[in-house]
Enzyme design. Structure first.
Site, PDB file in Angstrom:
ATOM      1  N   GLY A 176       0.789  -1.225   0.000  1.00 14.39           N
ATOM      2  CA  GLY A 176       0.000   0.000   0.000  1.00 14.39           C
ATOM      3  C   GLY A 176       0.817   1.267   0.000  1.00 14.39           C
ATOM      4  CB  SER A 211      -0.528  -7.211  -4.684  1.00 13.42           C
ATOM      5  OG  SER A 211      -0.227  -5.961  -5.255  1.00 13.42           O
ATOM      6  CG  HIS A 257      10.248  -1.117  -0.766  1.00 11.82           C
ATOM      7  ND1 HIS A 257       9.006  -0.856  -0.252  1.00 11.82           N
ATOM      8  CD2 HIS A 257      10.128  -1.034  -2.125  1.00 11.82           C
ATOM      9  CE1 HIS A 257       8.168  -0.617  -1.254  1.00 11.82           C
ATOM     10  NE2 HIS A 257       8.811  -0.706  -2.381  1.00 11.82           N
TER      11      HIS A 257
END
Length: 343
Positions: free
Chosen positions: A86, A177, A148
């Protein structure tokens, strides 16, 4: 006008900076061949560094950040996520919250610019190219960056000073996803990665910045230890109560909504502006547009469904049970959990 001496000093300083960066590049070149490798989801292998699987250029970014991001400020903000949890949506929400007094909603940058182009990607920004360009110290301050990188791979000077917002998501939805995303951006000359092969890699933790469970636990523990500097949220909760979390984010970031803003409906305007339906239907996010930082990824690749629970349309019961069991085992005793199916 610069004097000869000041010009010489500037030149000497630049040589010192270049030399320090070269030392990091050399360290990277020495470390890389020694690391465990496994088949990547792309055309290159992933390498395991301090327990996490990274692309080589992500490892380089981590080393550069540790060696050269030396002066973080309390006003600096980093949005941290494991991939496909997200981050595109939260980039938009946080950008809109932070800059709500700078832009109006009719001509907002989010209407014409992909969220990834408004919030620099930390370790991607710190990559090496042929001219050794890209410097941490060239970023404007205060910083609002996304990353990340696992919490444990960031320097303590950063994690003890900056504010972090971390969003996690049910690993089952993350996997689905990620599989769709990777096949969309995979080089055309390579065959698609099969669902079964990708599932095996993901469940073994061999995934970009994975294992996802260890990634989440690092930030979860940090949020428990330092709630004033790390805000931990779940994708599912933000989807369910977006307005509530927009207010929580604003409070955490030090820019709470005033009574006048509440009366004017600014929270609701931000929610509508950043909704999946609105962002995914904007022309800029439907086009095939790539950048130098992400040459194989188009804007449209960041928008698929944005749904909670879409995994039921893809995973077999056995696959879902396996991921749920790993999640339960990994999170046991930590206080972190998801609403998982009974196994």
């Amino acid at each position: 006008m610069a004097t000869p001496n000041s010009s010489l000093q500037s030149h000497d300083k630049q040589e010192t900076v270049d030399e320090s960066y070269q030392k990091t590049y050399k360290k990277f070149d020495e470390i890389l061949p020694t690391l465990p490798k496994d088949k990547g989801w792309f055309s290159e292998h992933l390498v395991q560094y301090q327990g996490f699987w990274l692309k080589p250029r992500a490892l380089l970014g981590a080393l550069l950040i540790n060696d050269h991001f030396t002066n973080p400020q309390p006003s600096d903000i980093i949005l941290s996520t494991s991939p496909k949890c997200g981050s595109t949506w939260l980039r938009a929400l946080m950008f809109a919250i932070i800059n709500r007094n700078t832009y109006d909603f009719e001509t907002h940058p989010l209407l014409t610019t992909n969220p990834h182009d408004l919030v620099p990607f930390f370790e991607g920004y710190m990559r090496r190219d042929g001219s050794y360009s890209g410097r941490v110290d060239s970023l404007p301050s205060p910083w609002f960056l996304s990353s990340h990188l696992p919490h444990s791979l960031l320097p303590k000077s950063l994690t003890s000073t900056c504010r972090f917002v971390y969003i996690c998501r049910d690993p089952k939805d993350v996997f689905v996803s990620k599989w769709h995303f990777m096949n969309n951006v995979r080089p055309k000359e390579l065959p698609p990665i099969s669902f079964e092969e990708a599932f095996d890699l993901f469940s073994r933790g061999v995934s970009h910045y994975g294992p996802i469970w260890d990634h989440a636990l690092g930030y979860w523990k940090a949020s428990r230890e330092s709630p004033e500097t790390v805000m931990f949220v779940k994708y599912e909760d933000v989807k369910k109560e977006t307005s509530v979390y927009v207010r929580k984010l604003a409070d955490f970031l030090g820019v709470p909504f005033s009574a006048n803003e509440e009366e004017e409906g600014i929270v609701e305007k931000i929610v509508r502006l950043c909704s999946f339906e609105n962002l995914s239907n904007l022309e800029v996010n439907k086009t095939v547009k790539t950048t130098k930082v992400r040459p194989s990824v188009s804007n449209s690749d960041f928008f698929r469904k944005g749904q909670v629970g879409d995994w039921v349309n893809h995973l077999t019961p056995e696959m879902a049970q396996r991921l749920d069991q790993i999640t339960k085992d990994k999170f046991q005793g930590s206080g972190l959990s998801f609403d998982l199916q009974e196994t």
